[in-house]
Design an enzyme around this catalytic site. Structure first.
Site, mmCIF file in Angstrom:
data_model
loop_
_atom_site.group_PDB
_atom_site.id
_atom_site.type_symbol
_atom_site.label_atom_id
_atom_site.label_comp_id
_atom_site.label_asym_id
_atom_site.label_seq_id
_atom_site.Cartn_x
_atom_site.Cartn_y
_atom_site.Cartn_z
ATOM 1 N N LYS A 28 52.660 64.383 22.920
ATOM 2 C CA LYS A 28 52.690 63.787 24.178
ATOM 3 C C LYS A 28 52.082 62.453 23.738
ATOM 4 C CE LYS A 28 49.817 66.616 26.246
ATOM 5 N NZ LYS A 28 49.727 67.540 25.353
ATOM 6 N N ARG A 59 47.852 68.824 35.073
ATOM 7 C CA ARG A 59 47.629 70.019 33.994
ATOM 8 C C ARG A 59 47.425 71.298 35.050
ATOM 9 N NH1 ARG A 59 45.879 67.677 29.277
ATOM 10 N NH2 ARG A 59 45.307 69.012 27.652
ATOM 11 N N ARG A 91 46.503 67.184 12.474
ATOM 12 C CA ARG A 91 46.254 65.767 13.283
ATOM 13 C C ARG A 91 45.071 65.310 12.789
ATOM 14 N NH1 ARG A 91 46.799 65.976 19.453
ATOM 15 N NH2 ARG A 91 45.265 67.828 19.298
ATOM 16 N N ARG A 133 39.732 65.823 15.335
ATOM 17 C CA ARG A 133 39.153 66.256 16.756
ATOM 18 C C ARG A 133 38.225 67.322 16.778
ATOM 19 N NH1 ARG A 133 43.746 65.352 21.159
ATOM 20 N NH2 ARG A 133 42.919 67.236 21.910
ATOM 21 N N ARG A 173 43.434 76.607 23.964
ATOM 22 C CA ARG A 173 43.973 75.672 24.602
ATOM 23 C C ARG A 173 45.604 75.930 24.991
ATOM 24 N NH1 ARG A 173 42.926 71.138 20.529
ATOM 25 N NH2 ARG A 173 44.451 70.094 21.846
HETATM 26 P P1 AP5 Z 1 49.834 64.420 19.507
HETATM 27 O O1 AP5 Z 1 51.005 63.137 19.936
HETATM 28 O O2 AP5 Z 1 48.570 64.067 19.482
HETATM 29 O O3 AP5 Z 1 49.971 65.556 20.558
HETATM 30 P P2 AP5 Z 1 49.665 65.571 22.153
HETATM 31 O O4 AP5 Z 1 50.838 66.557 22.770
HETATM 32 O O5 AP5 Z 1 49.101 64.514 22.592
HETATM 33 O O6 AP5 Z 1 48.480 66.986 21.867
HETATM 34 P P3 AP5 Z 1 46.912 66.964 22.361
HETATM 35 O O7 AP5 Z 1 46.389 67.888 21.739
HETATM 36 O O8 AP5 Z 1 46.508 65.613 22.620
HETATM 37 O O9 AP5 Z 1 47.227 67.446 23.804
HETATM 38 P P4 AP5 Z 1 46.235 68.358 24.549
HETATM 39 O O10 AP5 Z 1 47.089 68.420 25.796
HETATM 40 O O11 AP5 Z 1 45.783 69.629 24.265
HETATM 41 O O12 AP5 Z 1 44.865 67.517 24.749
HETATM 42 P P5 AP5 Z 1 44.244 66.319 25.781
HETATM 43 O O13 AP5 Z 1 43.683 65.234 24.701
HETATM 44 O O14 AP5 Z 1 45.239 65.855 26.549
HETATM 45 O O15 AP5 Z 1 50.514 64.971 18.278
HETATM 46 C C1 AP5 Z 1 49.868 66.090 17.858
HETATM 47 C C2 AP5 Z 1 49.934 66.042 16.000
HETATM 48 O O16 AP5 Z 1 51.377 66.239 15.650
HETATM 49 C C3 AP5 Z 1 49.739 64.697 15.673
HETATM 50 O O17 AP5 Z 1 49.035 64.717 14.265
HETATM 51 C C4 AP5 Z 1 50.985 63.880 15.318
HETATM 52 O O18 AP5 Z 1 51.153 63.106 14.410
HETATM 53 C C5 AP5 Z 1 51.964 65.019 15.099
HETATM 54 N N1 AP5 Z 1 53.362 65.017 15.936
HETATM 55 C C6 AP5 Z 1 53.896 64.410 16.904
HETATM 56 N N2 AP5 Z 1 54.893 64.523 17.279
HETATM 57 C C7 AP5 Z 1 55.400 65.123 15.920
HETATM 58 C C8 AP5 Z 1 56.998 65.459 15.592
HETATM 59 N N3 AP5 Z 1 57.857 65.083 16.376
HETATM 60 N N4 AP5 Z 1 57.007 65.791 14.275
HETATM 61 C C9 AP5 Z 1 55.921 66.071 13.458
HETATM 62 N N5 AP5 Z 1 54.839 65.722 13.786
HETATM 63 C C10 AP5 Z 1 54.461 65.316 15.025
HETATM 64 O O19 AP5 Z 1 43.219 67.023 26.486
HETATM 65 C C11 AP5 Z 1 41.883 67.466 25.743
HETATM 66 C C12 AP5 Z 1 41.186 68.153 26.411
HETATM 67 O O20 AP5 Z 1 40.706 67.215 27.640
HETATM 68 C C13 AP5 Z 1 41.644 69.317 27.399
HETATM 69 O O21 AP5 Z 1 41.640 70.551 26.307
HETATM 70 C C14 AP5 Z 1 40.654 69.453 28.704
HETATM 71 O O22 AP5 Z 1 39.443 70.122 28.184
HETATM 72 C C15 AP5 Z 1 40.581 68.043 28.662
HETATM 73 N N6 AP5 Z 1 41.620 67.461 29.518
HETATM 74 C C16 AP5 Z 1 42.351 66.520 29.532
HETATM 75 N N7 AP5 Z 1 43.180 66.340 30.535
HETATM 76 C C17 AP5 Z 1 42.829 67.204 31.493
HETATM 77 C C18 AP5 Z 1 43.283 67.298 32.795
HETATM 78 N N8 AP5 Z 1 44.480 66.831 33.359
HETATM 79 N N9 AP5 Z 1 42.705 68.519 33.256
HETATM 80 C C19 AP5 Z 1 41.595 69.152 33.020
HETATM 81 N N10 AP5 Z 1 41.351 68.981 31.734
HETATM 82 C C20 AP5 Z 1 41.667 67.922 30.954
HETATM 83 MG MG MG Z 2 47.431 63.747 23.383
#
Ligand code: AP5
Ligand code: MG
Ligand code: ZN
Length: 214
Positions: A13, A88, A127, A160, A171
């Site tokens: 994402k 979410r 990552r 991270r 997660r």
């Molecule tokens: P990346 O682009 O970083 O993936 P992502 O989908 O953004 O993954 P996240 O882990 O950030 O999602 P998440 O939803 O768990 O975390 P968030 O920060 O939102 O890509 C991942 C890796 O793969 C990278 O190394 C990239 O280079 C590689 N990659 C990407 N595309 C690729 C491809 N096509 N091929 C090969 N490699 C690829 O949330 C974190 C925490 O915050 C949550 O757990 C929760 O506690 C809290 N939180 C955030 N939002 C909310 C909400 N709305 N409600 C409640 N709690 C929340």
């Molecule tokens: Mg992300």
């Protein structure tokens, strides 16, 4: 363009959000990035969020919705925005709908990045993220040019706290229970696009732009 990016942890994402917001010149609103910034700065919000994040659990809806609502009312969101990692839960999605209705706007498209569980674990484990600007790397799939240093700003590239194997599994479980129902929620509204996220980063981006009609 008002967009939502949906997908499991590690689906790509954040990676695609950077490409999409560059093309459309709209702000990238990642609730995860907002929380990480607050954790780094040691704010009250950061202290509250960290406990949930480290366990792989969701921060309570009322906390997240209030932050997003304030952000969407800022000037730079008037012509569009991209939400990454929000909503979410079905409750967050319903509350987002009310906030947008009050502002007299609506979501144009919800982009769902579809990726298998094994791939998610591999992506999260490799990552690396820039501590200063948040740019995302992967040790195998998108390495920084100089190990440990951000290509874009020269900042320190780190792993991270919630990218350990146990927390990633938690997660994914939380995603299945709480977030996956949004696929149904948005397909009913007929604005869902599903993209094959198993392809390389460039191909996923190409498919997203094609689906958006660009
Ligand atoms: P990346 O682009 O970083 O993936 P992502 O989908 O953004 O993954 P996240 O882990 O950030 O999602 P998440 O939803 O768990 O975390 P968030 O920060 O939102 O890509 C991942 C890796 O793969 C990278 O190394 C990239 O280079 C590689 N990659 C990407 N595309 C690729 C491809 N096509 N091929 C090969 N490699 C690829 O949330 C974190 C925490 O915050 C949550 O757990 C929760 O506690 C809290 N939180 C955030 N939002 C909310 C909400 N709305 N409600 C409640 N709690 C929340
Ligand atoms: Mg992300
Ligand atoms: Zn950087």
């Amino acid at each position: 363009m008002r967009l939502v990016l949906l997908g499991p942890p590690g689906a790509g994402k954040g990676t695609q959000a950077a490409n999409i917001t560059d093309s459309y010149k709209i702000p990238h609103i990642s609730t995860g990035d907002i929380f990480r910034k607050n954790v780094k700065e040691g704010t009250e919000l950061g202290k509250k969020a960290k406990g949930y994040m480290d366990k792989g659990e969701l921060v309570p809806d009322e906390v997240v919705v209030a932050i997003v609502e304030d952000r969407l009312k800022e000037e730079d969101c008037s012509d569009g925005f991209l939400l990454d990692g929000f909503p979410r839960t079905v409750n967050q999605a319903e509350q987002l709908d009310s906030v947008l209705a009050e502002m007299d706007v609506a979501i144009d498209k919800v982009i769902n990045i579809d990726v298998r569980k094994d791939t998610l674990v591999e992506r999260a484990a490799g990552r690396r993220v820039c501590r200063s600007c948040g740019a995302t790397y992967h040790v195998m799939f998108k390495p920084a040019q100089k190990k440990g240093i951000c290509d874009l700003c020269g900042g320190e590239v780190y792993q991270r706290d919630d990218d350990t194997e146990d927390t990633v599994s938690k997660r994914i479980e939380v995603y299945i229970n709480e977030t996956q129902p949004l696929i149904e929620y948005y397909s009913r509204k007929q604005n869902l696009i599903t993209i094959d996220g198993e392809q390389n980063i460039q191909k996923v981006f190409k498919d997203i732009m094609a689906a958006l009609g660009v």
